[in-house]
Design a protein around this motif. Structure first.
Motif, PDB file in Angstrom:
ATOM      1  N   GLY B  72      48.464  46.423  34.757  1.00 53.34           N
ATOM      2  CA  GLY B  72      48.260  45.612  35.865  1.00 53.34           C
ATOM      3  C   GLY B  72      47.188  46.153  36.876  1.00 53.34           C
ATOM      4  N   GLU B  73      47.282  47.574  37.086  1.00 50.21           N
ATOM      5  CA  GLU B  73      46.268  48.072  38.066  1.00 50.21           C
ATOM      6  C   GLU B  73      44.964  47.948  37.639  1.00 50.21           C
ATOM      7  OE1 GLU B  73      47.761  51.953  39.075  1.00 50.21           O
ATOM      8  OE2 GLU B  73      49.102  50.787  40.764  1.00 50.21           O
ATOM      9  N   VAL B  74      44.518  48.026  36.147  1.00 45.67           N
ATOM     10  CA  VAL B  74      43.266  47.974  35.795  1.00 45.67           C
ATOM     11  C   VAL B  74      42.636  46.752  35.486  1.00 45.67           C
ATOM     12  CG1 VAL B  74      43.391  50.290  34.764  1.00 45.67           C
ATOM     13  CG2 VAL B  74      43.795  48.233  33.316  1.00 45.67           C
ATOM     14  N   PRO B  76      40.953  43.554  36.043  1.00 45.62           N
ATOM     15  CA  PRO B  76      40.005  43.352  37.189  1.00 45.62           C
ATOM     16  C   PRO B  76      40.303  41.819  37.512  1.00 45.62           C
ATOM     17  CG  PRO B  76      38.723  43.095  35.068  1.00 45.62           C
ATOM     18  CD  PRO B  76      40.464  43.701  34.766  1.00 45.62           C
ATOM     19  N   HIS B  78      43.461  40.589  37.934  1.00 46.81           N
ATOM     20  CA  HIS B  78      44.888  40.560  38.673  1.00 46.81           C
ATOM     21  C   HIS B  78      45.604  39.520  37.933  1.00 46.81           C
ATOM     22  CE1 HIS B  78      43.024  43.347  41.058  1.00 46.81           C
ATOM     23  NE2 HIS B  78      42.456  42.633  42.077  1.00 46.81           N
ATOM     24  N   ILE B  80      47.658  39.980  35.050  1.00 43.40           N
ATOM     25  CA  ILE B  80      48.805  40.930  34.557  1.00 43.40           C
ATOM     26  C   ILE B  80      50.034  40.710  35.870  1.00 43.40           C
ATOM     27  CG2 ILE B  80      50.031  42.883  33.413  1.00 43.40           C
ATOM     28  CD1 ILE B  80      47.310  43.151  32.009  1.00 43.40           C
ATOM     29  N   LYS B  81      50.948  40.449  35.462  1.00 42.82           N
ATOM     30  CA  LYS B  81      52.128  40.434  36.521  1.00 42.82           C
ATOM     31  C   LYS B  81      53.338  40.981  35.797  1.00 42.82           C
ATOM     32  CE  LYS B  81      50.842  36.264  38.921  1.00 42.82           C
ATOM     33  NZ  LYS B  81      50.455  34.992  38.410  1.00 42.82           N
TER      34      LYS B  81
END
Lengths: 288, 225
Positions: B72-74, B76, B78, B80-81
């Motif tokens: 989720g952090e990578v 770009p 956003h 992915i939850k």
């Protein structure tokens, strides 16, 4: 004897390192979200710094146990924490864990209260369990995980939740209900210092188990001890360095007792077991 | 009299115990066909709620995933939850993509950071997050007699248009399941929900794949067309 000078205190470095680790965990959702810098991702369940992968041993173990599947990058990622625990014991808990940072912060804040500050900071334990409760916690955790068939500690681990809740807040602007676990763990500290870390943390139990024959221990020198028992009072884990308990598995090398000792009867020692040999002259005396 | 009372109590206990256990373990998971046959834990993956690209099949996903949140952090976009305890039960902390909010644009960054092999590195063409299904009853192009339109939106936005979504001689779209990656861009941009009689329904949805069989995909075929 005189108190140790400010910069020679090992705990000072511990506080700095804890703060640094906490900033990394709290800060990386911000860098990822606002500036798209993906140099560091994740938190202590698995952190990626550039190409370096670190996977937490218990989470990795649970993943292997439930999926019955070995994945090489995951195993390689577990090498660094396992080696660290093997050589130095539970240093992750005392030098890196965000829960320890928050507990320490609450302790420091309590210390600022006038009148009762010092009593609250080094408060007495109200509830005590047997120390080996820690092992039951680990076994219970693994058993429940294997019965349900899905890893459990991966989503309720308090240090992981600190990172996850921050990430949730930065990315999705809300906090999940699991944040209650972190709050409960911190409130348990008020009953007994580091109650969760001492008795119920499965990750701590695993690290302690790995570090049973660790090299870095706090050695107790009976000839220097004057029997003031300050170390027993200071120890956040509730063990008694004054009777040599600092060499047991339950010690997490936080160096609180080393700094508190007025006669330096307690100090860090790198045990010589032939694994890493020191020059003969310094054998057993090289304080870290 | 006594006997009846006894059985009553026993049954009551059974029911309450059962309800308690069920409530504790399974109720937090939403209904779906996907469930573990041994522990009966139901997966929260359903229509339009999908795993990120490169995910292993759903029965193993939550076991392998250690909920580190790096995917989720990578990401770009956003997109992915993560499930929490309310929405996912023991699946709490596992990633998902809700294609109705933000579909996957197949940048393939997440698959390279997964430390546990829940997301396996693969090429764009090999991604099988799900399969697009067209509802021909409300699709604008399929109902051209009623609407008088030939929309082609899904065809235009598909990253593999002409391969995964094709158009027949009447300009009606159809899915080639073999090549559909399930990224959900088509479902996200479908215009059928703007028609009031559809009640906000989209004419194209992504269905998760139960047991994944990644066929031998002929990459050359895709590149040619």
């Amino acid at each position: 004897m005189a108190k140790k000078s400010f910069f020679k205190r090992i705990t000072l470095w511990r506080y700095l390192f804890l703060t640094l680790c906490f900033i990394v965990v709290i800060g990386n959702p911000f860098t990822n979200y606002y500036w798209d810098i993906n140099f560091i991702q994740g938190w202590f369940q698995s952190i990626g710094i550039g190409n370096l992968w670190v996977v937490s041993p218990l989470e990795g173990l649970e993943s292997i146990l439930t999926a019955k599947f070995f994945y090489m990058p995951s195993l390689v990622g577990m090498v660094i924490p396992v080696t660290l625990a093997f050589l130095m014991g539970r240093v992750f808990c005392s030098w890196m864990c965000p829960i320890e940072f928050l507990s320490l912060l609450t302790d420091k804040i309590l210390g600022f209260i006038p009148k009762w500050g010092k009593d609250l900071k080094y408060r007495k334990d109200l509830v005590r369990f047997a120390k080996y409760t820690l092992w039951f916690a680990l076994v219970a955790e693994l058993m429940i995980t294997m019965i349900i068939g899905y890893p459990m500690f991966v989503w309720w681990s308090p240090p992981g939740l600190v990172g996850r809740e921050t990430m949730f807040y930065v990315f999705y602007k809300h906090i999940t209900i699991e944040a209650v676990i972190v709050v409960v763990v911190l409130l348990m500290n008020l009953i007994t210092r580091r109650m969760f870390c001492r008795y119920f943390c499965p990750l701590g139990a695993l690290l302690a188990l790995i570090g049973k024959k660790r090299q870095l221990v706090i050695e107790y020198n009976a000839s220097k001890c004057v029997g003031c028992k300050i170390c027993d009072k200071r120890c956040p884990m509730g063990i008694k360095p004054s009777v040599g308990e600092s060499q047991t598995v339950y010690c997490w090398n936080c160096a609180e007792c080393v700094d508190a000792c007025p006669t330096s009867a307690l100090k860090f020692v790198w045990r010589d077991r032939g694994f890493i040999t020191l020059p003969k002259g310094t054998k057993g005396e090289s304080a870290v | 009299m006594k006997r009846e009372r006894k059985t009553d109590r026993r049954e009551f206990l059974k029911v309450t115990l059962g309800a308690f256990m069920g409530g504790a373990l399974f109720s937090s998971c939403s209904l779906s066909d996907l469930k573990n046959p041994k522990t009966m834990v139901k997966s929260p993956i359903k229509t339009n709620i999908l795993r990120p690209p490169g995910a292993v099949s759903e029965e193993h996903f939550a076991q392998k995933c250690i909920r580190c949140g790096r995917c989720g952090e990578v990401c770009p976009y956003h997109c992915i939850k993560y499930f929490d305890v309310k929405t996912g039960g023991v699946f709490s902390g596992t990633p998902y993509i809700d294609v109705m909010e933000k579909p996957c644009y197949l940048c393939m960054k997440c698959v390279y950071v997964c430390p546990t092999g829940s997301l396996v590195p693969c090429a764009k063409e090999e991604v099988r997050m799900g399969v697009a299904v067209i509802n021909r009853q409300i699709c604008v192009s399929w109902q051209q007699d009623k609407t008088g339109l030939m929309c082609k939106t899904c065809f235009n936005v598909c990253p593999f248009s002409g391969v995964a979504i094709k158009i027949d001689h009447d300009f009606r779209p159809y899915i080639v399941e073999e090549y559909c990656t399930g990224c959900g861009i088509c479902a996200y941009s479908c215009i059928a929900d703007t028609y009031p009689e559809n009640n906000g329904k989209k004419a194209i949805v992504i269905q998760p794949i139960k047991w994944k069989k990644i066929k031998e995909i002929k990459l050359e075929d895709i590149k040619k067309s």
